[in-house]
Design a protein around this motif. Sequence first.
Motif, short mmCIF file in Angstrom:
data_model
loop_
_atom_site.label_atom_id
_atom_site.label_comp_id
_atom_site.label_asym_id
_atom_site.label_seq_id
_atom_site.Cartn_x
_atom_site.Cartn_y
_atom_site.Cartn_z
N TYR A 287 0.75 -1.08 0.06
CA TYR A 287 -0.02 0.20 0.17
C TYR A 287 0.90 1.14 -0.02
O TYR A 287 1.88 1.35 0.95
CB TYR A 287 -1.04 0.15 1.31
CG TYR A 287 -1.91 -1.06 1.33
CD1 TYR A 287 -3.26 -1.04 0.96
CD2 TYR A 287 -1.40 -2.47 1.67
CE1 TYR A 287 -4.04 -1.73 1.11
CE2 TYR A 287 -2.34 -3.47 1.72
CZ TYR A 287 -3.58 -3.15 1.38
OH TYR A 287 -4.54 -3.97 1.44
N ASP B 263 1.21 5.69 -1.22
CA ASP B 263 0.55 6.93 -1.80
C ASP B 263 1.45 8.08 -1.52
O ASP B 263 2.38 8.14 -0.53
CB ASP B 263 -0.98 6.92 -1.56
CG ASP B 263 -1.66 7.84 -2.30
OD1 ASP B 263 -1.03 8.43 -3.42
OD2 ASP B 263 -2.88 8.12 -2.07
N SER B 264 1.40 9.20 -2.23
CA SER B 264 1.89 10.32 -1.85
C SER B 264 0.61 11.57 -1.75
O SER B 264 -0.40 11.48 -2.81
CB SER B 264 2.63 10.72 -2.87
OG SER B 264 4.01 10.06 -2.84
N SER C 274 4.93 11.00 1.79
CA SER C 274 4.38 9.49 1.25
C SER C 274 4.46 8.50 2.24
O SER C 274 5.19 8.55 3.43
CB SER C 274 5.28 9.31 0.19
OG SER C 274 6.55 9.05 0.49
N LYS D 145 4.33 4.12 2.68
CA LYS D 145 4.50 2.96 1.97
C LYS D 145 4.18 1.60 3.20
O LYS D 145 4.81 1.80 4.49
CB LYS D 145 5.71 2.69 1.55
CG LYS D 145 5.92 1.20 0.68
CD LYS D 145 7.32 1.10 -0.06
CE LYS D 145 7.32 -0.22 -0.58
NZ LYS D 145 8.79 -0.24 -1.19
#
Length: 195
Positions: A39, A41-42, A121, A123
């Motif tokens: 998973y 995203d930024s 971000s 992760k």
Amino acid sequence: MHKLLLTAFFLLLTSPLFAQKETDTLLNKLPMVNGRLVYADSIAVKGRNKAALDSAAKKWFYSYFKQYCADTLTKDQDAGSSILNQGALIFRMSPNALGLVKYDYYLIVTLKINCTNEGYSYKIFHIYFAPKSKLFRAVGYYQTSPDYLIGLLNKKHLGLEPALDMGRNKIRDYLTHTNDAIQACIASLNKSMTN
């Protein structure tokens, strides 16, 4: 009588078709990167500098995860991360198809957060789970890898995989609980970082 038998036979034939659509829907929700569940995203956060976001990330992490430890192996590869730790979430489910008894499971994840000016971000990777009970871990057989279970769910036939009498529905349960716990974690992180 013939109509009743014909209807029952028709329902038995069509039920696997509906189950396959549910499997496809679940698999489409799971973010896979090179065969691994990841998973990432930024997120842009206007008006917040790196120091404020870094402080918010640390405050959120240590309040959200009650059990955590440093991921020292990964930390050596990325010393610039604000957060690079393992944390444990908890979900509750039955390990077998009967569903009579439910156990608590630890969902262990590695979480990496990098902060910049006006953004961050995240992760979430190296995901696995294990029963919370030491006794159940010692005497029970359970699968620990969602990546392995996703691979099984992608197969047309499960075959004679060891201890997979739980079937596709139980595999879906494990994956659904995993996804739900991680999505709740991400929602909490995003809310904390933007407030």
